[in-house]
Design a protein around this motif. Sequence first.
Motif, PDB file in Angstrom:
ATOM      1  N   MET A 128       0.835  -1.174   0.000  1.00  0.00           N
ATOM      2  CA  MET A 128       0.000   0.000   0.000  1.00  0.00           C
ATOM      3  C   MET A 128       0.884   1.243   0.000  1.00  0.00           C
ATOM      4  SD  MET A 128      -2.365   1.414   3.068  1.00  0.00           S
ATOM      5  CE  MET A 128      -3.141  -0.153   3.091  1.00  0.00           C
ATOM      6  N   ASP A 129       0.482   2.236  -0.782  1.00  0.00           N
ATOM      7  CA  ASP A 129       1.294   3.452  -0.827  1.00  0.00           C
ATOM      8  C   ASP A 129       0.946   4.361   0.358  1.00  0.00           C
ATOM      9  OD1 ASP A 129      -0.381   5.994  -2.291  1.00  0.00           O
ATOM     10  OD2 ASP A 129      -1.241   3.983  -2.484  1.00  0.00           O
ATOM     11  N   SER A 130       1.898   5.179   0.741  1.00  0.00           N
ATOM     12  CA  SER A 130       1.753   6.009   1.933  1.00  0.00           C
ATOM     13  C   SER A 130       0.665   7.064   1.784  1.00  0.00           C
ATOM     14  CB  SER A 130       3.088   6.642   2.310  1.00  0.00           C
ATOM     15  OG  SER A 130       3.618   7.388   1.253  1.00  0.00           O
ATOM     16  N   LYS A 131       0.411   7.566   0.580  1.00  0.00           N
ATOM     17  CA  LYS A 131      -0.627   8.585   0.371  1.00  0.00           C
ATOM     18  C   LYS A 131      -2.022   8.010   0.631  1.00  0.00           C
ATOM     19  CE  LYS A 131      -0.139  12.509  -1.041  1.00  0.00           C
ATOM     20  NZ  LYS A 131      -0.134  13.717  -0.219  1.00  0.00           N
ATOM     21  N   THR A 132      -2.264   6.774   0.215  1.00  0.00           N
ATOM     22  CA  THR A 132      -3.562   6.134   0.463  1.00  0.00           C
ATOM     23  C   THR A 132      -3.775   5.955   1.957  1.00  0.00           C
ATOM     24  OG1 THR A 132      -3.477   4.978  -1.647  1.00  0.00           O
ATOM     25  CG2 THR A 132      -4.964   4.077   0.021  1.00  0.00           C
ATOM     26  N   LEU A 133      -2.751   5.486   2.637  1.00  0.00           N
ATOM     27  CA  LEU A 133      -2.831   5.320   4.086  1.00  0.00           C
ATOM     28  C   LEU A 133      -3.053   6.673   4.762  1.00  0.00           C
ATOM     29  CD1 LEU A 133      -2.611   3.702   6.701  1.00  0.00           C
ATOM     30  CD2 LEU A 133      -0.112   3.884   6.495  1.00  0.00           C
ATOM     31  N   LEU A 134      -2.308   7.678   4.341  1.00  0.00           N
ATOM     32  CA  LEU A 134      -2.437   9.009   4.923  1.00  0.00           C
ATOM     33  C   LEU A 134      -3.864   9.527   4.782  1.00  0.00           C
ATOM     34  CD1 LEU A 134      -1.190  11.518   6.227  1.00  0.00           C
ATOM     35  CD2 LEU A 134      -0.619  12.302   3.909  1.00  0.00           C
ATOM     36  N   LYS A 135      -4.412   9.445   3.588  1.00  0.00           N
ATOM     37  CA  LYS A 135      -5.773   9.931   3.345  1.00  0.00           C
ATOM     38  C   LYS A 135      -6.777   9.199   4.241  1.00  0.00           C
ATOM     39  CE  LYS A 135      -8.948  10.977  -0.376  1.00  0.00           C
ATOM     40  NZ  LYS A 135      -8.774  12.054  -1.305  1.00  0.00           N
ATOM     41  N   THR A 136      -6.592   7.901   4.403  1.00  0.00           N
ATOM     42  CA  THR A 136      -7.501   7.098   5.227  1.00  0.00           C
ATOM     43  C   THR A 136      -7.444   7.510   6.688  1.00  0.00           C
ATOM     44  OG1 THR A 136      -7.303   5.239   3.701  1.00  0.00           O
ATOM     45  CG2 THR A 136      -8.055   4.741   5.936  1.00  0.00           C
ATOM     46  N   VAL A 137      -6.246   7.688   7.231  1.00  0.00           N
ATOM     47  CA  VAL A 137      -6.143   8.010   8.653  1.00  0.00           C
ATOM     48  C   VAL A 137      -6.511   9.467   8.947  1.00  0.00           C
ATOM     49  CG1 VAL A 137      -4.555   6.127   9.158  1.00  0.00           C
ATOM     50  CG2 VAL A 137      -3.634   8.374   8.638  1.00  0.00           C
ATOM     51  N   ILE A 167      13.575  13.896   5.435  1.00  0.00           N
ATOM     52  CA  ILE A 167      13.929  14.540   6.698  1.00  0.00           C
ATOM     53  C   ILE A 167      14.184  13.505   7.781  1.00  0.00           C
ATOM     54  CG2 ILE A 167      13.052  16.062   8.534  1.00  0.00           C
ATOM     55  CD1 ILE A 167      11.516  17.540   6.290  1.00  0.00           C
ATOM     56  N   SER A 168      13.360  12.461   7.773  1.00  0.00           N
ATOM     57  CA  SER A 168      13.460  11.413   8.789  1.00  0.00           C
ATOM     58  C   SER A 168      13.364  10.049   8.125  1.00  0.00           C
ATOM     59  CB  SER A 168      12.326  11.574   9.804  1.00  0.00           C
ATOM     60  OG  SER A 168      12.287  10.478  10.673  1.00  0.00           O
ATOM     61  N   LEU A 169      14.100   9.103   8.653  1.00  0.00           N
ATOM     62  CA  LEU A 169      14.022   7.734   8.158  1.00  0.00           C
ATOM     63  C   LEU A 169      12.892   6.963   8.841  1.00  0.00           C
ATOM     64  CD1 LEU A 169      17.832   6.911   8.133  1.00  0.00           C
ATOM     65  CD2 LEU A 169      16.394   7.582   6.211  1.00  0.00           C
ATOM     66  N   ILE A 170      12.269   7.565   9.835  1.00  0.00           N
ATOM     67  CA  ILE A 170      11.237   6.901  10.630  1.00  0.00           C
ATOM     68  C   ILE A 170       9.986   6.620   9.817  1.00  0.00           C
ATOM     69  CG2 ILE A 170       9.739   7.136  12.639  1.00  0.00           C
ATOM     70  CD1 ILE A 170      11.910   8.914  13.884  1.00  0.00           C
ATOM     71  N   SER A 171       9.486   7.625   9.101  1.00  0.00           N
ATOM     72  CA  SER A 171       8.259   7.455   8.314  1.00  0.00           C
ATOM     73  C   SER A 171       8.170   8.546   7.260  1.00  0.00           C
ATOM     74  CB  SER A 171       7.018   7.488   9.218  1.00  0.00           C
ATOM     75  OG  SER A 171       6.758   8.801   9.642  1.00  0.00           O
ATOM     76  N   ASP A 172       7.189   8.391   6.365  1.00  0.00           N
ATOM     77  CA  ASP A 172       6.972   9.389   5.310  1.00  0.00           C
ATOM     78  C   ASP A 172       6.165  10.581   5.815  1.00  0.00           C
ATOM     79  OD1 ASP A 172       8.320   7.761   3.538  1.00  0.00           O
ATOM     80  OD2 ASP A 172       6.498   6.923   2.653  1.00  0.00           O
ATOM     81  N   TYR A 173       5.201  10.316   6.725  1.00  0.00           N
ATOM     82  CA  TYR A 173       4.313  11.366   7.206  1.00  0.00           C
ATOM     83  C   TYR A 173       4.067  11.232   8.703  1.00  0.00           C
ATOM     84  CZ  TYR A 173       3.201  11.858   2.259  1.00  0.00           C
ATOM     85  OH  TYR A 173       3.286  12.028   0.903  1.00  0.00           O
ATOM     86  N   LYS A 216      -8.448  -1.973   8.398  1.00  0.00           N
ATOM     87  CA  LYS A 216      -9.399  -2.291   7.317  1.00  0.00           C
ATOM     88  C   LYS A 216      -8.708  -2.296   5.953  1.00  0.00           C
ATOM     89  CE  LYS A 216     -13.646  -0.728   9.496  1.00  0.00           C
ATOM     90  NZ  LYS A 216     -14.659   0.342   9.561  1.00  0.00           N
ATOM     91  N   LEU A 217      -7.608  -1.552   5.856  1.00  0.00           N
ATOM     92  CA  LEU A 217      -6.816  -1.546   4.625  1.00  0.00           C
ATOM     93  C   LEU A 217      -5.876  -2.752   4.559  1.00  0.00           C
ATOM     94  CD1 LEU A 217      -5.786   2.223   4.335  1.00  0.00           C
ATOM     95  CD2 LEU A 217      -7.509   1.009   2.973  1.00  0.00           C
ATOM     96  N   GLY A 218      -5.900  -3.576   5.608  1.00  0.00           N
ATOM     97  CA  GLY A 218      -5.040  -4.759   5.657  1.00  0.00           C
ATOM     98  C   GLY A 218      -3.682  -4.492   6.267  1.00  0.00           C
ATOM     99  N   LEU A 219      -3.530  -3.367   6.919  1.00  0.00           N
ATOM    100  CA  LEU A 219      -2.247  -2.983   7.498  1.00  0.00           C
ATOM    101  C   LEU A 219      -2.125  -3.515   8.921  1.00  0.00           C
ATOM    102  CD1 LEU A 219       0.164  -1.114   6.665  1.00  0.00           C
ATOM    103  CD2 LEU A 219      -0.912   0.606   8.065  1.00  0.00           C
TER     104      LEU A 219
END
Length: 118
Positions: free
Chosen positions: A1-10, A30-36, A61-64
């Motif tokens: 799953m791409d990070s933008k889809t996850l971001l929009k969902t949360v 900026i950080s290696l921890i996460s994208d957003y 629900k997205l399977g994450l």
Amino acid sequence: MDSKTLLKTVVKAADDKKAEDIVVLNMQGISLISDYFLICHGTSEKQVQAISREVKLSAEKLGLDIKKMEGFEEARWVLIDMGHVIAHIFHRDERSYYNLERLWGDAPMENVQRELAP
């Protein structure tokens, strides 16, 4: 799953539970921890827990698989690590104290309204 889809969902999940002052910091490069980083707050412990629960359920629900969730019982600062997106859900009083937006001030802010658009 791409990070933008996850971001929009949360972001939508937090907004659905009336999270206040939703901010998204773009941490790429900026950080290696996460994208957003999603940062928001609630006005009571119960609301912080409701926002946290909804964010967690929407990601699942997205399977994450949620990597880590901390602080839920105390509901002062709940951290939900979803890999590409980390949600920081604060109680209003704690948010101003920790001020993550200033700490990560070099990270550009995303347009939250665009994330909430259908």
